[in-house]
Design an enzyme around this catalytic site. Sequence first.
Site, PDB file in Angstrom:
ATOM      1  N   GLU A   1      48.230  34.202  48.382  1.00  0.00           N
ATOM      2  CA  GLU A   1      48.637  32.906  47.496  1.00  0.00           C
ATOM      3  C   GLU A   1      49.924  33.343  46.987  1.00  0.00           C
ATOM      4  O   GLU A   1      50.766  32.565  46.711  1.00  0.00           O
ATOM      5  CB  GLU A   1      47.463  32.536  46.889  1.00  0.00           C
ATOM      6  CG  GLU A   1      46.835  33.376  45.807  1.00  0.00           C
ATOM      7  CD  GLU A   1      45.536  32.904  45.237  1.00  0.00           C
ATOM      8  OE1 GLU A   1      45.046  33.250  44.391  1.00  0.00           O
ATOM      9  OE2 GLU A   1      44.809  31.929  46.191  1.00  0.00           O
TER      10      GLU A   1
ATOM     11  N   ASP B   1      31.341  39.761  38.827  1.00  0.00           N
ATOM     12  CA  ASP B   1      32.045  40.565  39.327  1.00  0.00           C
ATOM     13  C   ASP B   1      31.877  42.193  38.832  1.00  0.00           C
ATOM     14  O   ASP B   1      32.294  43.100  39.454  1.00  0.00           O
ATOM     15  CB  ASP B   1      33.750  40.365  38.862  1.00  0.00           C
ATOM     16  CG  ASP B   1      34.197  39.361  39.948  1.00  0.00           C
ATOM     17  OD1 ASP B   1      33.488  38.681  40.917  1.00  0.00           O
ATOM     18  OD2 ASP B   1      35.417  39.192  39.799  1.00  0.00           O
TER      19      ASP B   1
ATOM     20  N   PHE C   1      32.875  32.973  34.774  1.00  0.00           N
ATOM     21  CA  PHE C   1      32.186  31.990  35.706  1.00  0.00           C
ATOM     22  C   PHE C   1      30.593  32.414  35.424  1.00  0.00           C
ATOM     23  O   PHE C   1      29.784  31.509  35.212  1.00  0.00           O
ATOM     24  CB  PHE C   1      32.512  32.174  37.061  1.00  0.00           C
ATOM     25  CG  PHE C   1      33.765  31.361  37.329  1.00  0.00           C
ATOM     26  CD1 PHE C   1      33.895  30.119  37.519  1.00  0.00           C
ATOM     27  CD2 PHE C   1      35.101  32.146  37.307  1.00  0.00           C
ATOM     28  CE1 PHE C   1      35.081  29.649  37.627  1.00  0.00           C
ATOM     29  CE2 PHE C   1      36.122  31.548  37.679  1.00  0.00           C
ATOM     30  CZ  PHE C   1      36.036  30.161  37.836  1.00  0.00           C
TER      31      PHE C   1
ATOM     32  N   GLY D   1      30.742  37.803  27.941  1.00  0.00           N
ATOM     33  CA  GLY D   1      31.786  37.526  28.957  1.00  0.00           C
ATOM     34  C   GLY D   1      31.467  36.014  28.962  1.00  0.00           C
ATOM     35  O   GLY D   1      30.551  35.563  29.227  1.00  0.00           O
TER      36      GLY D   1
ATOM     37  N   VAL E   1      33.697  43.737  23.285  1.00  0.00           N
ATOM     38  CA  VAL E   1      32.602  44.682  23.136  1.00  0.00           C
ATOM     39  C   VAL E   1      33.033  46.018  23.408  1.00  0.00           C
ATOM     40  O   VAL E   1      34.154  46.557  24.127  1.00  0.00           O
ATOM     41  CB  VAL E   1      31.755  44.310  24.631  1.00  0.00           C
ATOM     42  CG1 VAL E   1      30.646  45.289  24.517  1.00  0.00           C
ATOM     43  CG2 VAL E   1      31.341  42.775  24.533  1.00  0.00           C
TER      44      VAL E   1
HETATM   45  C1  LIG Z   1      44.107  35.693  40.911  1.00  0.00           C
HETATM   46  C2  LIG Z   1      42.696  35.496  41.238  1.00  0.00           C
HETATM   47  C3  LIG Z   1      42.484  34.485  42.133  1.00  0.00           C
HETATM   48  C4  LIG Z   1      41.073  34.095  42.375  1.00  0.00           C
HETATM   49  N1  LIG Z   1      40.964  33.184  43.310  1.00  0.00           N
HETATM   50  C5  LIG Z   1      39.473  32.965  43.690  1.00  0.00           C
HETATM   51  C6  LIG Z   1      39.321  31.793  44.562  1.00  0.00           C
HETATM   52  O1  LIG Z   1      40.191  31.088  45.021  1.00  0.00           O
HETATM   53  N2  LIG Z   1      38.007  31.313  44.735  1.00  0.00           N
HETATM   54  C7  LIG Z   1      36.977  32.017  44.253  1.00  0.00           C
HETATM   55  O2  LIG Z   1      35.574  31.761  44.378  1.00  0.00           O
HETATM   56  N3  LIG Z   1      37.143  33.221  43.518  1.00  0.00           N
HETATM   57  C8  LIG Z   1      38.236  33.629  43.113  1.00  0.00           C
HETATM   58  N4  LIG Z   1      38.582  34.611  42.317  1.00  0.00           N
HETATM   59  C9  LIG Z   1      37.657  35.603  41.862  1.00  0.00           C
HETATM   60  C10 LIG Z   1      36.743  34.883  40.652  1.00  0.00           C
HETATM   61  O3  LIG Z   1      37.708  34.606  39.773  1.00  0.00           O
HETATM   62  C11 LIG Z   1      35.698  35.833  40.117  1.00  0.00           C
HETATM   63  O4  LIG Z   1      35.012  36.466  41.078  1.00  0.00           O
HETATM   64  C12 LIG Z   1      35.233  35.448  38.870  1.00  0.00           C
HETATM   65  O5  LIG Z   1      36.040  35.094  37.753  1.00  0.00           O
HETATM   66  C13 LIG Z   1      34.042  36.356  38.395  1.00  0.00           C
HETATM   67  O6  LIG Z   1      33.425  35.791  37.493  1.00  0.00           O
HETATM   68  P1  LIG Z   1      32.669  36.669  36.323  1.00  0.00           P
HETATM   69  O7  LIG Z   1      32.103  35.865  35.133  1.00  0.00           O
HETATM   70  O8  LIG Z   1      32.124  37.774  36.602  1.00  0.00           O
HETATM   71  O9  LIG Z   1      34.263  37.379  35.478  1.00  0.00           O
HETATM   72  P2  LIG Z   1      35.044  36.649  34.806  1.00  0.00           P
HETATM   73  O10 LIG Z   1      35.490  35.221  35.188  1.00  0.00           O
HETATM   74  O11 LIG Z   1      36.464  37.560  35.125  1.00  0.00           O
HETATM   75  O12 LIG Z   1      34.624  36.631  33.188  1.00  0.00           O
HETATM   76  C14 LIG Z   1      34.771  37.823  32.556  1.00  0.00           C
HETATM   77  C15 LIG Z   1      34.844  37.472  30.914  1.00  0.00           C
HETATM   78  O13 LIG Z   1      34.606  38.749  30.382  1.00  0.00           O
HETATM   79  C16 LIG Z   1      35.546  38.943  29.262  1.00  0.00           C
HETATM   80  N5  LIG Z   1      35.600  40.107  28.877  1.00  0.00           N
HETATM   81  C17 LIG Z   1      36.068  41.212  29.734  1.00  0.00           C
HETATM   82  N6  LIG Z   1      35.759  42.339  28.958  1.00  0.00           N
HETATM   83  C18 LIG Z   1      35.605  42.183  27.624  1.00  0.00           C
HETATM   84  C19 LIG Z   1      35.053  42.873  26.580  1.00  0.00           C
HETATM   85  N7  LIG Z   1      35.183  44.317  26.640  1.00  0.00           N
HETATM   86  N8  LIG Z   1      34.688  42.336  25.283  1.00  0.00           N
HETATM   87  C20 LIG Z   1      34.590  40.912  25.409  1.00  0.00           C
HETATM   88  N9  LIG Z   1      34.873  40.156  26.338  1.00  0.00           N
HETATM   89  C21 LIG Z   1      35.165  40.901  27.580  1.00  0.00           C
HETATM   90  C22 LIG Z   1      36.732  38.377  29.747  1.00  0.00           C
HETATM   91  O14 LIG Z   1      37.783  37.917  28.874  1.00  0.00           O
HETATM   92  C23 LIG Z   1      36.283  37.307  30.530  1.00  0.00           C
HETATM   93  O15 LIG Z   1      36.388  35.846  30.030  1.00  0.00           O
HETATM   94  C24 LIG Z   1      40.017  34.933  41.855  1.00  0.00           C
HETATM   95  C25 LIG Z   1      40.238  36.223  41.006  1.00  0.00           C
HETATM   96  C26 LIG Z   1      41.602  36.100  40.705  1.00  0.00           C
HETATM   97  C27 LIG Z   1      41.895  37.464  39.598  1.00  0.00           C
END
Ligand SMILES: Cc1cc2nc3c(=O)[nH]c(=O)nc-3n(C[C@H](O)[C@H](O)[C@H](O)COP(=O)(O)OP(=O)(O)OC[C@H]3O[C@@H](n4cnc5c(N)ncnc54)[C@H](O)[C@@H]3O)c2cc1C
Length: 455
Positions: free
Chosen positions: A176, A313, A19, A16, A84
């Site tokens: 939003e 997340d 963030f 992934g 994955v």
């Molecule tokens: C519409 C929206 C608005 C938001 N607004 C805010 C905000 O204003 N402020 C804030 O702090 N947070 C906000 N968030 C929440 C924030 O975006 C998440 O908490 C953050 O993205 C989590 O980061 P992460 O790395 O856990 O997951 P993600 O950023 O979701 O990254 C997961 C990655 O894994 C990859 N992936 C998933 N499954 C697979 C697979 N099977 N194989 C290969 N790759 C895969 C995806 O492509 C992605 O790149 C918002 C979320 C959304 C949806």
Amino acid sequence: MSDPAARPRFRIVVLGGGFAGLAFCRAFRFPGAEITLVDRQNHHLFQPLLYQVAVAGLAAPDIAEPIRSIFRKRDDIHVRLGEVASIRLDERRVILRDGAALPYDYLVVALGGVTGYFGHDEWAQHAPGIKTLDDALLVRRRLLLAFEQAEIEPDPERVRELLTIVVVGGGPTGVELAGAISDLARTILRRDFSRIDPTRARVVLIEAGSRVLSTFPEDLSEKARLQLQKLGVEVRLDTPVADIRPGEVVLKPDAEAAPGENILRAGLVLWGAGVVAAPLARSLGAPVDRAGRLVVEPDLSLPGRPEIFALGDIASAKRPDGKPVPGVAPAAMQMGRHAAQVIAAELRARGDPASAPAGATVRDAFAYRDKGDLATIGRAAAVARIGRLRFSGRPAWLAWLLVHLVFLVGFRNRIAVLISWLYSYITYKSGARVVTGLDTPPGAEESGPPSAPHR
Ligand SMILES: Cc1cc2nc3c(=O)[nH]c(=O)nc-3n(C[C@H](O)[C@H](O)[C@H](O)COP(=O)(O)OP(=O)(O)OC[C@H]3O[C@@H](n4cnc5c(N)ncnc54)[C@H](O)[C@@H]3O)c2cc1C
């Protein structure tokens, strides 16, 4: 360049490039260690601004950056495009959908979440959420086409239906989206159409609970509700949804409502009611919470699997006071940096991996630093809690703008985003309203993987 034939002493696989995964890769460096970063998209996506793409405020490339280019200067990081499929825990290998097997010494699982429909996955096709760029582009298309259809519709009752947009879920995403759609209709689309009056569009925000933005302090929830109303959004609280069908939302019947009054017919229904963990989490045999997130140890590793970390997340982590770490970008980034520091410290202590297994050292516990909450509602409308400070309206909106621009660090186009944003803000013109794929029948569009509840 590193020699591809030479086996690194330590192999770290990061799943992934969101963030959490990105923060891990940025923070982790260790001599002899190599990272393979896997993502099914070729880009890192700035999800907090997805709603801007959905409402035609920004173009898709403004909020996405190719992962490969982010790490072009890091020889110790190999970026691998791939989905994955499974993780073979006992063999310590990740299996990709294309058949490749990636062995690891440490595994970082940061696959994020998907839009969740509380067990009603059939609602996904009638009420898309926004979790990926494909989702946001689909929403933008359906939104703009609802106005186009209304423009050529002779029946005034049907025009009213087409110009009704229902947003389910009063969390940050729903708020939003509702605010921005109302703003779009009243300020920008108003000048684009000749037969219909877009300012008469009805934007309804439906929330099952008793307030919007339920994770914010109560006074800010109320301020958010008032700001939404000022923007023309009809906010309906304590209103659970019973069913979503093509073009209509069925609300749980109210004892006093006349038959049929609980059905809202709409040109577009959007889902902002939550996110659950990426489905792969459930396949790891580790404990998960109600949203399918992996319950982690204080150091963010999986119970009994010190070589596997779950971040962002997809992880269910607790603060020292027992409260959950929220599913927000700063938490995901802090987790990424923490895991990087734990693994690097452990490698330093282990020396030779054969002589000491992962987890042989005492590891620091993750401590979440809460910097506050910000939610935007619309043009110059937002609510903010920063430390003990609580404020709303234009100052909160400016704080939101500033924070999001600072977060866009690493995005080469940060200045371009700011300019295009300010341009549409000042001129009431929005440049991203081009719709393509008009040959595709409505409802048959590609929406990418069903984005399933979270924020
Ligand atoms: C519409 C929206 C608005 C938001 N607004 C805010 C905000 O204003 N402020 C804030 O702090 N947070 C906000 N968030 C929440 C924030 O975006 C998440 O908490 C953050 O993205 C989590 O980061 P992460 O790395 O856990 O997951 P993600 O950023 O979701 O990254 C997961 C990655 O894994 C990859 N992936 C998933 N499954 C697979 C697979 N099977 N194989 C290969 N790759 C895969 C995806 O492509 C992605 O790149 C918002 C979320 C959304 C949806």
